[in-house]
Design an enzyme around this catalytic site. Structure first.
Site, PDB file in Angstrom:
ATOM      1  N   HIS A   1       2.366  -8.439  -7.332  1.00  0.00           N
ATOM      2  CA  HIS A   1       1.080  -7.902  -7.788  1.00  0.00           C
ATOM      3  C   HIS A   1       1.235  -7.208  -9.145  1.00  0.00           C
ATOM      4  O   HIS A   1       1.970  -6.230  -9.250  1.00  0.00           O
ATOM      5  CB  HIS A   1       0.538  -6.872  -6.785  1.00  0.00           C
ATOM      6  CG  HIS A   1       0.031  -7.498  -5.521  1.00  0.00           C
ATOM      7  ND1 HIS A   1      -0.643  -6.780  -4.561  1.00  0.00           N
ATOM      8  CD2 HIS A   1       0.066  -8.768  -5.081  1.00  0.00           C
ATOM      9  CE1 HIS A   1      -0.977  -7.596  -3.575  1.00  0.00           C
ATOM     10  NE2 HIS A   1      -0.548  -8.794  -3.861  1.00  0.00           N
TER      11      HIS A   1
ATOM     12  N   TYR B   1      -8.006   0.145  -2.948  1.00  0.00           N
ATOM     13  CA  TYR B   1      -8.022   1.514  -2.416  1.00  0.00           C
ATOM     14  C   TYR B   1      -9.435   2.055  -2.590  1.00  0.00           C
ATOM     15  O   TYR B   1      -9.901   2.186  -3.723  1.00  0.00           O
ATOM     16  CB  TYR B   1      -7.061   2.405  -3.203  1.00  0.00           C
ATOM     17  CG  TYR B   1      -5.592   2.124  -2.940  1.00  0.00           C
ATOM     18  CD1 TYR B   1      -4.891   2.860  -1.997  1.00  0.00           C
ATOM     19  CD2 TYR B   1      -4.907   1.132  -3.647  1.00  0.00           C
ATOM     20  CE1 TYR B   1      -3.549   2.626  -1.755  1.00  0.00           C
ATOM     21  CE2 TYR B   1      -3.565   0.886  -3.405  1.00  0.00           C
ATOM     22  CZ  TYR B   1      -2.896   1.631  -2.462  1.00  0.00           C
ATOM     23  OH  TYR B   1      -1.564   1.396  -2.211  1.00  0.00           O
TER      24      TYR B   1
ATOM     25  N   PRO C   1       1.264   7.531   3.474  1.00  0.00           N
ATOM     26  CA  PRO C   1       1.480   6.147   3.032  1.00  0.00           C
ATOM     27  C   PRO C   1       0.632   5.710   1.835  1.00  0.00           C
ATOM     28  O   PRO C   1       0.827   4.618   1.313  1.00  0.00           O
ATOM     29  CB  PRO C   1       1.123   5.319   4.278  1.00  0.00           C
ATOM     30  CG  PRO C   1       0.299   6.209   5.134  1.00  0.00           C
ATOM     31  CD  PRO C   1       0.687   7.612   4.826  1.00  0.00           C
TER      32      PRO C   1
ATOM     33  N   LYS D   1       5.277   4.771  -0.811  1.00  0.00           N
ATOM     34  CA  LYS D   1       6.556   5.220  -1.363  1.00  0.00           C
ATOM     35  C   LYS D   1       7.669   5.394  -0.327  1.00  0.00           C
ATOM     36  O   LYS D   1       8.846   5.498  -0.697  1.00  0.00           O
ATOM     37  CB  LYS D   1       6.372   6.579  -2.070  1.00  0.00           C
ATOM     38  CG  LYS D   1       5.516   6.513  -3.299  1.00  0.00           C
ATOM     39  CD  LYS D   1       6.284   5.947  -4.478  1.00  0.00           C
ATOM     40  CE  LYS D   1       5.422   5.624  -5.658  1.00  0.00           C
ATOM     41  NZ  LYS D   1       5.293   4.211  -5.956  1.00  0.00           N
TER      42      LYS D   1
ATOM     43  N   TYR E   1       2.875   4.247  -9.550  1.00  0.00           N
ATOM     44  CA  TYR E   1       2.665   3.290  -8.457  1.00  0.00           C
ATOM     45  C   TYR E   1       3.767   2.226  -8.432  1.00  0.00           C
ATOM     46  O   TYR E   1       4.279   1.887  -7.365  1.00  0.00           O
ATOM     47  CB  TYR E   1       1.285   2.635  -8.597  1.00  0.00           C
ATOM     48  CG  TYR E   1       0.886   1.868  -7.358  1.00  0.00           C
ATOM     49  CD1 TYR E   1       0.320   2.514  -6.261  1.00  0.00           C
ATOM     50  CD2 TYR E   1       1.097   0.502  -7.263  1.00  0.00           C
ATOM     51  CE1 TYR E   1      -0.034   1.824  -5.111  1.00  0.00           C
ATOM     52  CE2 TYR E   1       0.749  -0.207  -6.117  1.00  0.00           C
ATOM     53  CZ  TYR E   1       0.187   0.467  -5.044  1.00  0.00           C
ATOM     54  OH  TYR E   1      -0.155  -0.223  -3.904  1.00  0.00           O
TER      55      TYR E   1
HETATM   56  C1  LIG Z   1       1.730   2.986   8.892  1.00  0.00           C
HETATM   57  C2  LIG Z   1       2.855   3.133   7.875  1.00  0.00           C
HETATM   58  C3  LIG Z   1       2.735   2.477   6.630  1.00  0.00           C
HETATM   59  C4  LIG Z   1       3.747   2.601   5.688  1.00  0.00           C
HETATM   60  N1  LIG Z   1       3.620   1.939   4.468  1.00  0.00           N
HETATM   61  C5  LIG Z   1       4.615   2.035   3.555  1.00  0.00           C
HETATM   62  C6  LIG Z   1       4.581   1.277   2.321  1.00  0.00           C
HETATM   63  O1  LIG Z   1       3.653   0.500   2.048  1.00  0.00           O
HETATM   64  N2  LIG Z   1       5.628   1.409   1.453  1.00  0.00           N
HETATM   65  C7  LIG Z   1       6.690   2.207   1.747  1.00  0.00           C
HETATM   66  O2  LIG Z   1       7.625   2.279   0.932  1.00  0.00           O
HETATM   67  N3  LIG Z   1       6.765   2.922   2.906  1.00  0.00           N
HETATM   68  C8  LIG Z   1       5.765   2.840   3.816  1.00  0.00           C
HETATM   69  N4  LIG Z   1       5.887   3.496   5.026  1.00  0.00           N
HETATM   70  C9  LIG Z   1       7.058   4.351   5.279  1.00  0.00           C
HETATM   71  C10 LIG Z   1       8.314   3.573   5.678  1.00  0.00           C
HETATM   72  O3  LIG Z   1       8.055   2.747   6.783  1.00  0.00           O
HETATM   73  C11 LIG Z   1       9.445   4.572   6.007  1.00  0.00           C
HETATM   74  O4  LIG Z   1       9.528   5.496   4.955  1.00  0.00           O
HETATM   75  C12 LIG Z   1      10.809   3.881   6.170  1.00  0.00           C
HETATM   76  O5  LIG Z   1      10.874   3.188   7.409  1.00  0.00           O
HETATM   77  C13 LIG Z   1      11.949   4.907   6.131  1.00  0.00           C
HETATM   78  O6  LIG Z   1      13.174   4.273   6.389  1.00  0.00           O
HETATM   79  P1  LIG Z   1      14.382   5.104   7.018  1.00  0.00           P
HETATM   80  O7  LIG Z   1      15.488   4.119   7.167  1.00  0.00           O
HETATM   81  O8  LIG Z   1      14.615   6.331   6.222  1.00  0.00           O
HETATM   82  O9  LIG Z   1      13.872   5.609   8.426  1.00  0.00           O
HETATM   83  P2  LIG Z   1      13.376   4.804   9.708  1.00  0.00           P
HETATM   84  O10 LIG Z   1      12.733   3.518   9.305  1.00  0.00           O
HETATM   85  O11 LIG Z   1      12.630   5.759  10.533  1.00  0.00           O
HETATM   86  O12 LIG Z   1      14.738   4.413  10.457  1.00  0.00           O
HETATM   87  C14 LIG Z   1      15.484   5.360  11.168  1.00  0.00           C
HETATM   88  C15 LIG Z   1      16.350   4.653  12.196  1.00  0.00           C
HETATM   89  O13 LIG Z   1      17.181   5.635  12.843  1.00  0.00           O
HETATM   90  C16 LIG Z   1      17.153   5.421  14.236  1.00  0.00           C
HETATM   91  N5  LIG Z   1      17.422   6.696  14.903  1.00  0.00           N
HETATM   92  C17 LIG Z   1      16.582   7.747  15.093  1.00  0.00           C
HETATM   93  N6  LIG Z   1      17.191   8.735  15.760  1.00  0.00           N
HETATM   94  C18 LIG Z   1      18.452   8.323  15.979  1.00  0.00           C
HETATM   95  C19 LIG Z   1      19.563   8.916  16.626  1.00  0.00           C
HETATM   96  N7  LIG Z   1      19.475  10.131  17.184  1.00  0.00           N
HETATM   97  N8  LIG Z   1      20.709   8.219  16.677  1.00  0.00           N
HETATM   98  C20 LIG Z   1      20.806   6.980  16.122  1.00  0.00           C
HETATM   99  N9  LIG Z   1      19.772   6.358  15.521  1.00  0.00           N
HETATM  100  C21 LIG Z   1      18.613   7.035  15.435  1.00  0.00           C
HETATM  101  C22 LIG Z   1      15.749   4.877  14.513  1.00  0.00           C
HETATM  102  O14 LIG Z   1      15.694   4.158  15.747  1.00  0.00           O
HETATM  103  C23 LIG Z   1      15.521   3.986  13.298  1.00  0.00           C
HETATM  104  O15 LIG Z   1      15.954   2.666  13.497  1.00  0.00           O
HETATM  105  C24 LIG Z   1       4.900   3.394   5.993  1.00  0.00           C
HETATM  106  C25 LIG Z   1       5.024   4.024   7.238  1.00  0.00           C
HETATM  107  C26 LIG Z   1       4.017   3.910   8.185  1.00  0.00           C
HETATM  108  C27 LIG Z   1       4.164   4.595   9.527  1.00  0.00           C
END
Ligand SMILES: Cc1cc2nc3c(=O)[nH]c(=O)nc-3n(C[C@H](O)[C@H](O)[C@H](O)COP(=O)(O)OP(=O)(O)OC[C@H]3O[C@@H](n4cnc5c(N)ncnc54)[C@H](O)[C@@H]3O)c2cc1C
Length: 393
Positions: free
Chosen positions: A72, A201, A293, A297, A385
């Site tokens: 995009h 948006y 969201p 980011k 963005y």
């Molecule tokens: C509705 C929605 C829309 C979104 N849209 C966007 C978007 O368009 N762009 C964007 O960049 N972000 C977006 N996000 C945010 C994005 O999904 C998260 O920021 C991203 O998943 C973060 O990644 P992470 O690996 O830090 O954490 P997570 O994805 O939360 O991964 C953490 C992992 O750790 C594991 N875990 C937890 N506790 C333990 C434990 N005690 N021991 C071992 N493992 C554990 C979990 O099971 C999980 O697999 C959105 C989120 C939501 C909810």
């Protein structure tokens, strides 16, 4: 068992870091609480910044992204139904974002991990961290009832907002900063063509709406709702009707309705914990920070954190320099806070707040109208963005 870097959590942060370390021959073990199907199945992010796309290319993970990702060069804002486009590519010297679902990113990361033999422990229960302020940290957990221990040089907490790692930093060291927004997002997925080839948006007096997509045949739509609302009160027809009102007549005319196959309400929150390093523990991604969201980011920040942390570990193991490790928290937080600011601002100008009066509403409309008419304002929005560059080391 022994490794150099123990990674807690196999989400985007943990898996990108594991791949980065593997490319530099640094040993790592990923310890995940759930199974692959659960992590891969979560419907979450969808908009990738250039930083994330670039990393997928560097790691050799971009084959499907190139084929299926939707690039995009612009995005649209709608103010009480009137849509205007921000030409992000023209305003930023060619930068774009790519729509490619987090589920697809996870599938690519896990497929490549399997092919490369990356060590991942699934279904690890009761993960506990110890010795983080000494030279020999350990991670313990239970696997099918058996106790396991991993000795390591460093632990990286990539275990999301509800993980255990953040809580391992003593309370007198840890500072948290938080805003909880008085609304949520009701999101649906439906196998219908999107309303537009780019995102819309919408700020409407009834509340925010977002027209997004996952592919040319799969739409992702959101509307602002109360945090305590029940999805059962939102049958598909009510959702489509409300979405169309908020998008306005021009965009609504392009909405194709169809049955939703996913419908959830997500709360909105801004959250940062400081520092992102304590002793031999590092935090990355949602374990350290959450953004609403609106700015897309969250996953991108997880990727930029581990990109900086990966560089720091390479300096440590290859060049015997701890400058990267020592500077990680400040370097990561510099980018995190800018993304927090943008996500908060974009949320503030596009949503209806319960305490808003006529004055607040007119200020909000004036701000969006200013963006519509000002190249400088559009450039600021576009630059944030598409994603700011990584902070300098
Ligand atoms: C509705 C929605 C829309 C979104 N849209 C966007 C978007 O368009 N762009 C964007 O960049 N972000 C977006 N996000 C945010 C994005 O999904 C998260 O920021 C991203 O998943 C973060 O990644 P992470 O690996 O830090 O954490 P997570 O994805 O939360 O991964 C953490 C992992 O750790 C594991 N875990 C937890 N506790 C333990 C434990 N005690 N021991 C071992 N493992 C554990 C979990 O099971 C999980 O697999 C959105 C989120 C939501 C909810």
């Amino acid at each position: 068992m022994r490794t150099q870097v123990a990674i807690i959590g196999a989400g985007p942060a943990g898996m990108f870091l594991a791949h980065l370390l593997r490319r530099h021959d640094i040993d790592a073990v990923v310890i995940e609480r759930r199974d692959r199907a659960y992590v891969e199945g979560r419907v979450r992010a969808g908009v990738l910044e250039q930083v994330t796309v670039d990393l997928m290319h560097r790691l050799g993970l971009a084959e499907r992204l190139v084929r299926e990702g939707l690039v995009h060069g612009g995005t649209n804002l709608a103010l009480d139904g009137e849509v205007f486009r921000i030409d992000m590519a023209a305003l930023t010297g060619g930068s774009t974002v790519t729509v490619y679902g987090q589920q697809e990113v996870m599938r690519d990361l896990f497929d490549a991990a399997q092919a490369d033999g990356l060590a991942i422990v699934w279904n690890a229960a009761d993960v506990t961290l110890a010795g983080l302020d000494g030279d020999r940290p350990t991670v313990t957990w239970r696997e099918q009832g058996e106790a396991r221990t991993l000795d390591c040089d460093f632990v990286v907490g990539c275990d999301g907002f509800h993980g255990v790692s953040r809580g391992a930093i003593p309370e007198d060291v840890r500072k948290t900063f938080e805003r909880v927004y008085p609304f949520g997002w009701l999101g649906i997925l439906a196998d219908v063509p999107p309303a537009d080839h780019e995102l819309i948006y919408a700020n409407h007096e009834r509340g925010f709406a977002l027209a997004s997509m996952r592919s040319p045949t799969r739409s992702r739509y959101y509307i602002q709702c109360g945090v305590d609302e029940d999805v059962a009160d939102w049958p598909d027809e009510r959702f489509w009707d409300e979405l169309c009102v908020r998008l306005g007549p021009a965009a609504a005319a392009k909405v194709t309705r169809g049955p939703s196959f996913e419908k959830t309400i997500a709360p909105l929150r801004s959250f940062v914990t400081e520092p992102m390093r304590w002793g031999r523990l590092f935090l990355a991604g949602d374990a350290a920070h959450i953004v609403p969201p609106t700015g897309a980011k969250g996953m991108n920040l997880a990727v930029s954190d581990v990109t900086m942390l990966g560089e720091a570990f390479v300096d440590h193991y290859r060049d015997r320099s701890d400058a990267g490790i020592d500077g990680y928290s400040a370097r990561a937080l510099a980018r995190v806070w800018k993304a927090e600011r943008f996500s908060w601002w974009f949320t503030s100008v596009t949503h209806r707040f319960p305490t808003m009066d006529g004055f607040d509403r007119r200020i909000q409309m004036a701000e969006l109208d200013y963006i519509r008419g000002s190249q400088a304002a559009q450039r600021t929005l576009a630059e944030n963005y598409v994603g700011l560059p990584l902070s300098p080391a």
